[in-house]
Design a protein around this motif. Sequence first.
Motif, PDB file in Angstrom:
ATOM      1  N   GLU A 371      20.677 -43.306 -11.809  1.00 51.51           N
ATOM      2  CA  GLU A 371      20.345 -44.616 -12.957  1.00 51.51           C
ATOM      3  C   GLU A 371      19.616 -44.416 -13.580  1.00 51.51           C
ATOM      4  O   GLU A 371      19.787 -44.844 -14.920  1.00 51.51           O
ATOM      5  N   GLU A 429      12.679 -44.877  -2.315  1.00 52.52           N
ATOM      6  CA  GLU A 429      13.237 -44.217  -3.479  1.00 52.52           C
ATOM      7  C   GLU A 429      14.536 -43.390  -3.443  1.00 52.52           C
ATOM      8  O   GLU A 429      14.098 -42.206  -2.766  1.00 52.52           O
ATOM      9  N   TYR A 430      15.195 -43.132  -4.707  1.00 52.29           N
ATOM     10  CA  TYR A 430      16.022 -42.016  -4.246  1.00 52.29           C
ATOM     11  C   TYR A 430      16.085 -41.042  -5.400  1.00 52.29           C
ATOM     12  O   TYR A 430      16.349 -41.333  -6.622  1.00 52.29           O
ATOM     13  N   SER A 444      21.154 -44.689  -7.374  1.00 48.94           N
ATOM     14  CA  SER A 444      20.993 -45.631  -6.342  1.00 48.94           C
ATOM     15  C   SER A 444      20.547 -45.613  -5.233  1.00 48.94           C
ATOM     16  O   SER A 444      21.046 -44.507  -4.520  1.00 48.94           O
ATOM     17  N   SER A 445      20.474 -46.243  -4.014  1.00 44.72           N
ATOM     18  CA  SER A 445      20.929 -46.226  -2.629  1.00 44.72           C
ATOM     19  C   SER A 445      22.462 -46.254  -2.486  1.00 44.72           C
ATOM     20  O   SER A 445      22.372 -45.818  -1.355  1.00 44.72           O
ATOM     21  N   SER A 447      24.271 -45.421  -3.873  1.00 45.34           N
ATOM     22  CA  SER A 447      24.767 -43.811  -4.082  1.00 45.34           C
ATOM     23  C   SER A 447      25.417 -42.592  -2.841  1.00 45.34           C
ATOM     24  O   SER A 447      25.393 -41.769  -1.931  1.00 45.34           O
TER      25      SER A 447
END
Length: 470
Positions: A371, A429-430, A444-445, A447
């Motif tokens: 992102e 957070e990723y 993104s969560s 993905s």
Amino acid sequence: MRLRNTIIVLVLFAIVGGYAFVVSHYSETEATKKLLAVKQDDIAKIELKYSDRDIVLERDQGKPWRLVKPVGADADQAQANNLARAIAEGVLVRTVDDKPADLAPFGLKPPTTTVIVTTFDHKAVPAIEVGKSTPIGFNTYVRLANSPAVLLTEGAFSSGMNKTVNDLRVRDLMAFKLDDVQKLTIARDNGETVEIDRDGDNWKIVKPAPAPADDTAVRMALGTLVNARASDFVADAPGNVNQYGLEKPHLAATVVLKNGEQQSMLFGFKQNEQGKSGIYVRRGERAPVYAVAEYVMTSLDKSPLDFRDKTIVKVDPETVETVKVKNGDGEFTIKRAPVGKWDVIVGGKTSEGDTPVVERMLNQFRDLKGESIVADPMPSAQPFGLDNPALEITLIGKDGKDLSTVKLAKISVKPTAPPIPGEPPQRTEYYATSSGSKAVYALSSFSFEQLNKPAPLYMAKAPEPPPPSK
């Protein structure tokens, strides 16, 4: 008896139908009467006179409208055409008084607006004096300058003639086609400059360091510029632009077109008038100062990383022979098998893979994007949880060489500010990084969850037993 009744009914239908045909064929609808005998396309000049201002619009035949008073400027063509149409199509509802003793009761002493029209052939056209609206009926009193009579027109005519110069000025600030742009430059007052050049059908960052650009981010920035519209006209000939923060603007966005033409927009202070929240701007090539919505500047005030291509890894699924996965449950391997199938190997035990599930996972690596780019290079893996990743996937090619290794992390972060009532006390957070880059990406969560699957989900499902026979 029944036959006779039927014949009578048919005769009556014929008579009624014939009468209706004759009436509709030979009757003429009374034509709507107009205030002026003028066509919209014949109008060359419109003067609007008010108690506190005069506005003049004019055009040459086949050319666009332009404002000539109180300021020389391009006119908003839609607004100008609507005004000309309203004048040409003004309806005469009826005559109120042929010779009124006093014009004051009609709001015509003096009129609120006087509309003067000039045609291309200079045909005599009487001015329209516009008064007040009727108490009932939603009509407006008007008078033509060549007659003493007070007339009624439709109520919308009055509001249609009530214009300010800002209503009629063109609000578009930059005019170009996205496909004609060769270069975009965004310069900040801190000396940081991002230069992005067209590279065929794609874009590349030239400054501050060469890198592939995110085509979507570049097009969004260009779209913001070409779609920006003035929210306020501040000063047409400012003697000093320091008060607007435009002597040394906070931000300058410049596009260079393929033909060499250059257009710039400079961004200064926030408007300080009460009730206004725009940002002062001016075109680099022009003197006037305008205001635009604040989002226009924030949409352009981006760092080089914001414009960078956010591809984490790009792999052709057809080149992958083996996938090695490490996650919280341990390790397993997915390996290509004959006849387009896959095997899943866990702890030395091989199971048939679920081919569609495996291929969906590989297709994510065709062009896996983050992102945003959080940092490049990554200063330390620990703050992002990448020193002990939740998931590590290594793709190996048919020649036995590693194509890429991707590490993904999932961390919980406590907000620094007091939590908002109803919001969770912490957020998730990723992050991701790959062996082909030193950057760390926000992911993104969706993905993350699509890639973070345990081994059994990649295995073919055993067929359900047939229902017991009765």
